[in-house]
Design an enzyme around this catalytic site. Structure first.
Site, short mmCIF file in Angstrom:
data_model
loop_
_atom_site.label_atom_id
_atom_site.label_comp_id
_atom_site.label_asym_id
_atom_site.label_seq_id
_atom_site.Cartn_x
_atom_site.Cartn_y
_atom_site.Cartn_z
N HIS A 53 63.05 43.41 40.75
CA HIS A 53 62.04 44.04 39.91
C HIS A 53 61.46 45.24 40.64
O HIS A 53 61.49 45.31 41.88
CB HIS A 53 60.92 43.05 39.61
CG HIS A 53 61.32 41.93 38.70
ND1 HIS A 53 60.39 41.12 38.08
CD2 HIS A 53 62.53 41.48 38.30
CE1 HIS A 53 61.01 40.23 37.34
NE2 HIS A 53 62.32 40.42 37.46
N GLU A 55 58.44 46.07 41.31
CA GLU A 55 57.41 45.72 42.29
C GLU A 55 58.03 45.16 43.56
O GLU A 55 57.59 45.50 44.67
CB GLU A 55 56.45 44.66 41.72
CG GLU A 55 55.77 45.08 40.44
CD GLU A 55 56.47 44.58 39.19
OE1 GLU A 55 55.77 44.15 38.26
OE2 GLU A 55 57.72 44.62 39.15
N CYS A 83 55.02 40.14 36.60
CA CYS A 83 55.35 38.75 36.29
C CYS A 83 54.80 37.85 37.40
O CYS A 83 54.25 38.33 38.40
CB CYS A 83 56.87 38.58 36.17
SG CYS A 83 57.75 38.73 37.75
N CYS A 86 56.32 38.65 40.91
CA CYS A 86 55.83 39.88 41.53
C CYS A 86 54.36 39.76 41.92
O CYS A 86 53.95 40.27 42.97
CB CYS A 86 56.06 41.06 40.59
SG CYS A 86 57.84 41.39 40.35
#
Length: 144
Positions: A53, A55, A83, A86
């Site tokens: 992801h 992040e 999410c 993260c």
């Protein structure tokens, strides 16, 4: 333009890279002392890695930049609400502030309570319309 908007525009640039690569268009930057020290965008398809992801990639790059797993003086800017994974990574990194654009009602971390570090500040809704529009355009194209 506020500093939050300035850095969120940089995160949006990252999100557009993801969009161009047909990845979910989320971008992130990490800021330390008013300087962007790391950038990331979703690369889960390219890397065949569910943890890739925006992040996560930005946090890893920031940790490498400062030479420490703790990022207590940093701010994470991300175009969409992080999410659970993260948010947890940001908590473990002791990120001081998380700033995001669009809410993510289905899989955003806030659905499960505050998962950030207890000392972390949360700023929501920075350029939310622009961040959300990019996500909507991406998923509208996927449905065609």
């Amino acid at each position: 333009m506020s500093a939050h908007e300035q850095y969120m525009r940089e995160a949006l640039k990252q999100a557009r890279y993801a969009f161009a690569e047909e990845e979910i268009p989320i971008g992130a930057v990490v800021v330390l002392d008013k300087v962007i020290i790391a950038r990331g965008y979703n690369q889960t398809e390219r890397l065949r890695d569910v943890t890739a992801h925006a992040e996560m990639l930005a946090l890893t790059a920031a940790a490498n930049h400062v030479g420490n797993k703790y990022l207590a003086d940093c701010t994470l800017y991300v175009t969409v609400e992080p999410c659970v994974m993260c948010a947890g990574a940001a908590a473990w990194a002791q990120i001081r502030r998380v700033v995001y654009g669009a809410d993510e009602v289905k899989v955003g971390f806030r659905r499960y309570g505050n998962l950030l570090h207890p000392k972390a500040e949360l700023v929501r809704g920075v350029l939310a319309a622009e961040c959300g529009a990019l996500m909507q355009e991406f998923f509208a194209r996927k449905r065609k």
